[in-house]
Write an enzyme that holds these catalytic residues in place. Structure first.
Site, PDB file in Angstrom:
ATOM      1  N   HIS A 120     -29.814   7.760   5.581  1.00 42.16           N
ATOM      2  CA  HIS A 120     -29.658   8.521   6.599  1.00 42.16           C
ATOM      3  C   HIS A 120     -30.513  10.034   6.349  1.00 42.16           C
ATOM      4  O   HIS A 120     -30.747  10.561   7.287  1.00 42.16           O
ATOM      5  CB  HIS A 120     -28.154   9.052   6.603  1.00 42.16           C
ATOM      6  CG  HIS A 120     -27.098   8.240   7.218  1.00 42.16           C
ATOM      7  ND1 HIS A 120     -27.070   8.085   8.541  1.00 42.16           N
ATOM      8  CD2 HIS A 120     -25.984   7.419   6.551  1.00 42.16           C
ATOM      9  CE1 HIS A 120     -26.133   7.263   8.855  1.00 42.16           C
ATOM     10  NE2 HIS A 120     -25.619   6.515   7.688  1.00 42.16           N
ATOM     11  N   ASP A 127     -25.127   5.269  12.339  1.00 39.45           N
ATOM     12  CA  ASP A 127     -23.940   4.812  12.422  1.00 39.45           C
ATOM     13  C   ASP A 127     -23.326   4.540  13.905  1.00 39.45           C
ATOM     14  O   ASP A 127     -23.266   5.499  14.718  1.00 39.45           O
ATOM     15  CB  ASP A 127     -22.760   5.663  11.820  1.00 39.45           C
ATOM     16  CG  ASP A 127     -23.103   5.603  10.298  1.00 39.45           C
ATOM     17  OD1 ASP A 127     -23.540   4.606   9.745  1.00 39.45           O
ATOM     18  OD2 ASP A 127     -22.938   6.684   9.848  1.00 39.45           O
ATOM     19  N   GLU A 185     -20.017  -2.022   5.648  1.00 36.02           N
ATOM     20  CA  GLU A 185     -19.521  -0.987   6.838  1.00 36.02           C
ATOM     21  C   GLU A 185     -20.308  -1.612   8.136  1.00 36.02           C
ATOM     22  O   GLU A 185     -21.429  -1.674   8.112  1.00 36.02           O
ATOM     23  CB  GLU A 185     -20.014   0.177   6.980  1.00 36.02           C
ATOM     24  CG  GLU A 185     -19.687   1.036   5.521  1.00 36.02           C
ATOM     25  CD  GLU A 185     -20.455   2.161   5.224  1.00 36.02           C
ATOM     26  OE1 GLU A 185     -21.300   2.477   5.896  1.00 36.02           O
ATOM     27  OE2 GLU A 185     -19.893   3.013   4.238  1.00 36.02           O
ATOM     28  N   HIS A 188     -22.901   0.685   9.943  1.00 33.91           N
ATOM     29  CA  HIS A 188     -23.874   1.300   9.370  1.00 33.91           C
ATOM     30  C   HIS A 188     -25.147   0.382   9.253  1.00 33.91           C
ATOM     31  O   HIS A 188     -25.187  -0.778   8.957  1.00 33.91           O
ATOM     32  CB  HIS A 188     -23.580   1.695   8.050  1.00 33.91           C
ATOM     33  CG  HIS A 188     -24.714   2.334   7.075  1.00 33.91           C
ATOM     34  ND1 HIS A 188     -25.144   3.580   7.009  1.00 33.91           N
ATOM     35  CD2 HIS A 188     -26.178   1.855   6.555  1.00 33.91           C
ATOM     36  CE1 HIS A 188     -26.289   3.845   6.348  1.00 33.91           C
ATOM     37  NE2 HIS A 188     -26.670   2.692   6.182  1.00 33.91           N
TER      38      HIS A 188
END
Ligand code: ZN
Length: 209
Positions: A120, A127, A185, A188
């Site tokens: 990120h 996300d 996740e 993500h």
């Protein structure tokens, strides 16, 4: 380039970032709502509704490096045929925010450690969830964003069929345009070109055009 207290090289000066943008193609951080006007933003880190319980961004904005933003625009275009669109929870995140998150959460499964940094911070991760394009309504997915439960895992199977189908549509479409999912996740994704981009620690106000 300056060295963080964890020994990583991080770009912290706006001048250095501007120079990089002028000398190397694709380095610019692009405002996602400008590139993809139909995108829904739900920037949780600009609100107290996140793992930290307090706002860490001063503005609800989302930025990605130019080729990554272009790839996300292709995902949005492809989803349109199903009447769907993307909802973005987080994109570029300044390195200092990652350090703060790790120091508070202390769980490497859910917060990138400061000695590695997050993709990120490179403006290469995003996300996302899905919405109905017609009204922006959320499409059911296994968990809420940043929910630390077993169902957050991308291969978790104890879910209703329609939820698994929605997750498959998201994973397959993102994958097709070069985004690699993090298996811990479902929301993500790292773009496969992330190694071409440095870690940044610049506030949103400094990268706005
Ligand atoms: Zn993420």
């Amino acid at each position: 380039m300056s060295e963080s207290s964890y020994g990583l090289s991080v770009i912290t000066s706006v001048e250095e970032y501007q120079q990089l943008v002028q000398t190397r193609a694709g380095q610019r951080l692009v405002d996602l709502t400008e590139r993809i006007p139909s995108l829904v933003l739900d920037i949780r880190y600009a609100t107290p509704d996140n793992l930290l319980g307090e706002a860490v961004y001063s503005e609800a904005r989302a930025f990605l490096r130019e080729p990554v933003a272009d790839a996300l625009a292709q995902v949005q275009e492809s989803l349109k045929a199903r009447g769907l669109g993307l909802c973005v929870y987080d994109a570029y995140r300044p390195y200092s925010v990652t350090v703060r998150m790790y120091e508070q959460i202390q769980d490497e499964d859910f917060a990138a450690p400061p000695w590695r940094g997050s993709r990120h911070n490179r403006g290469c991760s995003v996300d996302v969830g899905l919405v109905k394009l017609s009204n922006g309504e959320r499409v059911p997915l296994p968990t809420d964003f940043d929910e630390i439960t077993p169902a957050a895992r991308s291969r978790y199977g104890d879910l209703p069929a329609h939820v698994m189908l929605n997750r498959s549509i998201l994973l397959a479409t993102m994958h097709y345009y070069g985004f690699v999912n993090y298996p811990g996740e479902w929301w993500h994704f790292d773009h496969e070109r992330w190694p071409e981009f440095d870690l940044l620690d610049l506030p949103f106000a400094a990268v706005k055009v």
